[in-house]
Design an enzyme around this catalytic site. Structure first.
Site, PDB file in Angstrom:
ATOM      1  N   ARG A 157      28.665 -43.502  -8.556  1.00  0.00           N
ATOM      2  CA  ARG A 157      28.637 -43.033  -7.177  1.00  0.00           C
ATOM      3  C   ARG A 157      30.027 -43.245  -6.576  1.00  0.00           C
ATOM      4  O   ARG A 157      30.743 -44.164  -6.978  1.00  0.00           O
ATOM      5  CB  ARG A 157      27.607 -43.802  -6.360  1.00  0.00           C
ATOM      6  CG  ARG A 157      26.172 -43.721  -6.900  1.00  0.00           C
ATOM      7  CD  ARG A 157      25.251 -44.635  -6.097  1.00  0.00           C
ATOM      8  NE  ARG A 157      23.872 -44.570  -6.560  1.00  0.00           N
ATOM      9  CZ  ARG A 157      23.352 -45.362  -7.499  1.00  0.00           C
ATOM     10  NH1 ARG A 157      24.131 -46.286  -8.073  1.00  0.00           N
ATOM     11  NH2 ARG A 157      22.099 -45.249  -7.860  1.00  0.00           N
ATOM     12  N   LYS A 180      23.416 -50.212  -6.236  1.00  0.00           N
ATOM     13  CA  LYS A 180      22.592 -50.571  -5.080  1.00  0.00           C
ATOM     14  C   LYS A 180      22.051 -51.987  -5.244  1.00  0.00           C
ATOM     15  O   LYS A 180      21.622 -52.368  -6.324  1.00  0.00           O
ATOM     16  CB  LYS A 180      21.445 -49.568  -4.930  1.00  0.00           C
ATOM     17  CG  LYS A 180      21.927 -48.159  -4.574  1.00  0.00           C
ATOM     18  CD  LYS A 180      20.771 -47.203  -4.383  1.00  0.00           C
ATOM     19  CE  LYS A 180      21.276 -45.826  -3.968  1.00  0.00           C
ATOM     20  NZ  LYS A 180      20.169 -44.859  -3.778  1.00  0.00           N
ATOM     21  N   HIS A 252      28.539 -36.345  -4.673  1.00  0.00           N
ATOM     22  CA  HIS A 252      27.599 -36.590  -5.776  1.00  0.00           C
ATOM     23  C   HIS A 252      27.698 -35.540  -6.874  1.00  0.00           C
ATOM     24  O   HIS A 252      27.043 -35.680  -7.912  1.00  0.00           O
ATOM     25  CB  HIS A 252      26.164 -36.626  -5.234  1.00  0.00           C
ATOM     26  CG  HIS A 252      25.538 -37.988  -5.285  1.00  0.00           C
ATOM     27  ND1 HIS A 252      26.226 -39.149  -5.011  1.00  0.00           N
ATOM     28  CD2 HIS A 252      24.278 -38.382  -5.606  1.00  0.00           C
ATOM     29  CE1 HIS A 252      25.415 -40.186  -5.138  1.00  0.00           C
ATOM     30  NE2 HIS A 252      24.234 -39.745  -5.511  1.00  0.00           N
ATOM     31  N   ARG A 255      28.656 -36.763 -10.314  1.00  0.00           N
ATOM     32  CA  ARG A 255      27.567 -37.593 -10.860  1.00  0.00           C
ATOM     33  C   ARG A 255      26.452 -36.695 -11.402  1.00  0.00           C
ATOM     34  O   ARG A 255      25.930 -36.934 -12.499  1.00  0.00           O
ATOM     35  CB  ARG A 255      27.043 -38.519  -9.768  1.00  0.00           C
ATOM     36  CG  ARG A 255      25.898 -39.446 -10.168  1.00  0.00           C
ATOM     37  CD  ARG A 255      25.664 -40.446  -9.038  1.00  0.00           C
ATOM     38  NE  ARG A 255      24.392 -41.132  -9.119  1.00  0.00           N
ATOM     39  CZ  ARG A 255      24.173 -42.253  -9.812  1.00  0.00           C
ATOM     40  NH1 ARG A 255      25.150 -42.779 -10.527  1.00  0.00           N
ATOM     41  NH2 ARG A 255      22.994 -42.842  -9.808  1.00  0.00           N
ATOM     42  N   HIS A 278      19.651 -45.978 -12.480  1.00  0.00           N
ATOM     43  CA  HIS A 278      18.387 -45.683 -11.822  1.00  0.00           C
ATOM     44  C   HIS A 278      17.354 -46.758 -12.168  1.00  0.00           C
ATOM     45  O   HIS A 278      17.227 -47.149 -13.336  1.00  0.00           O
ATOM     46  CB  HIS A 278      17.842 -44.327 -12.274  1.00  0.00           C
ATOM     47  CG  HIS A 278      18.578 -43.167 -11.684  1.00  0.00           C
ATOM     48  ND1 HIS A 278      18.540 -41.892 -12.228  1.00  0.00           N
ATOM     49  CD2 HIS A 278      19.372 -43.066 -10.583  1.00  0.00           C
ATOM     50  CE1 HIS A 278      19.283 -41.082 -11.492  1.00  0.00           C
ATOM     51  NE2 HIS A 278      19.790 -41.768 -10.496  1.00  0.00           N
ATOM     52  N   TYR A 287      16.916 -34.391 -13.743  1.00  0.00           N
ATOM     53  CA  TYR A 287      18.001 -33.701 -14.433  1.00  0.00           C
ATOM     54  C   TYR A 287      17.502 -32.936 -15.652  1.00  0.00           C
ATOM     55  O   TYR A 287      18.151 -31.987 -16.089  1.00  0.00           O
ATOM     56  CB  TYR A 287      19.084 -34.698 -14.847  1.00  0.00           C
ATOM     57  CG  TYR A 287      19.808 -35.289 -13.666  1.00  0.00           C
ATOM     58  CD1 TYR A 287      20.754 -34.550 -12.949  1.00  0.00           C
ATOM     59  CD2 TYR A 287      19.538 -36.586 -13.241  1.00  0.00           C
ATOM     60  CE1 TYR A 287      21.406 -35.086 -11.855  1.00  0.00           C
ATOM     61  CE2 TYR A 287      20.189 -37.128 -12.138  1.00  0.00           C
ATOM     62  CZ  TYR A 287      21.124 -36.376 -11.451  1.00  0.00           C
ATOM     63  OH  TYR A 287      21.750 -36.903 -10.372  1.00  0.00           O
TER      64      TYR A 287
END
Length: 307
Positions: A157, A180, A252, A255, A278, A287
């Site tokens: 990111r 995150k 993004h 990515r 993730h 995806y």
């Protein structure tokens, strides 16, 4: 507990104890300010007065706002309110959770936009010179090329990239990213990104660092300060304009392109999940739909009986 004190305590909790990023905390703060304004308009001074029915009314009013908010914005707002009340109950500051039955609107599923491999190459070439063609005075170009090469090589990111320290590249072929919740992951770095980052570190960063105070950050601005997320976004936008890409290019985009190209190349979805950081493979599986759509397009244009 008064609504203002409750929101203050919750924001402190997600900042200090959960370690959420400044950007995420700011989004929670904006959402909860909307909630506080609504409570003040109804002269509610204690959150124990809030009922499930009142929250349903709040959600309905927000959905009817002019202009109407996007489903994703409404869902995030309701998520912020649910998080606040869940926190208060868990901490013993509220007896009953009135938001427990509040259901967010169903947001339409949108497939991420990915560039083709050719478009990525155009974008990278427009960002800055290759290590072998850089000239004196190309410090910012070398930085921009290194930034975009690294984003595409690792799927990081933009917020993760601008938080990188030089020490996070202790080995040129491996990068440590903090995602995150400050969760760390290790990702490989390809040879093109290694060369671009190496050229930036030896031929550009020392000059940029000299212009400002010493900083451990990998990517620096023109005056030597750490590169901000907004400045990195601008670097991407300017490169897209120079490359003549008509498709919308966002922070993004690289990515999304990283994940899509890996899956198209035969990578396992769980490997891509780990690389992207993730928490759930379900997030990564979107995806796979992009890859299926690409296969359908090829089939439709190539097979004599497809149409």
């Amino acid at each position: 507990m008064t609504p203002d004190r409750a929101v203050h305590a919750y924001l402190r909790h997600i900042t200090v104890e959960r370690g959420l990023s400044d950007h995420t905390v700011a989004a929670y703060r904006r959402d909860l300010e909307i909630y506080l304004t609504w409570l003040r308009a109804r002269r509610l001074t204690d959150l124990d007065e809030v009922t499930p029915e009142l929250l349903e009314e709040f959600a309905a009013e927000r959905a009817r706002a002019d202009p109407p908010p996007a489903a994703s914005s409404l869902a995030r707002l309701q998520s912020s309110v649910r998080g606040l009340h869940r926190f208060l109950v868990r901490e013993g500051l509220q007896e009953v959770d009135p938001a427990g039955t509040l259901r967010p609107p169903k947001a339409p599923r949108r497939l991420p936009k990915a560039l083709t491999i050719s478009q990525v190459e155009q974008l990278l070439d427009a960002a800055g010179p290759t290590p072998g063609s850089a000239q004196p005075g190309d410090e910012l170009g070398l930085r921009d090329r290194a930034l975009l090469e690294l984003l595409y090589a690792t799927g990081a990111r933009v917020s993760e990239a601008v938080r990188l320290d030089v020490d996070d590249l202790s080995h040129p072929a491996v990068l440590r990213l903090r995602g995150k919740g400050d969760k760390e992951r290790i990702v490989p770095v390809g040879s093109y990104a290694q060369a671009a980052v190496g050229a930036y570190l030896t031929r550009a960063r020392p000059e940029l660092s000299r212009r400002g105070r010493a900083s451990p950050r990998l990517f620096l601005g023109a005056r030597g300060a750490p590169l901000s997320r907004q400045s990195a976004w601008l670097v991407i936008q300017q490169a897209a304009e120079r490359a003549g890409l008509t498709a919308h290019v966002s922070p993004h985009t690289l990515r999304h392109s990283f994940a899509t190209h890996l899956l198209q190349g035969g990578a396992d979805v769980r490997v891509v999940q780990e690389l992207l950081g993730h928490a759930s493979v379900t997030t990564t599986q979107i995806y796979t739909h992009v890859s299926v759509e690409a296969l359908r397009d090829v089939y439709a244009t190539s097979h004599p009986r497809a149409r």
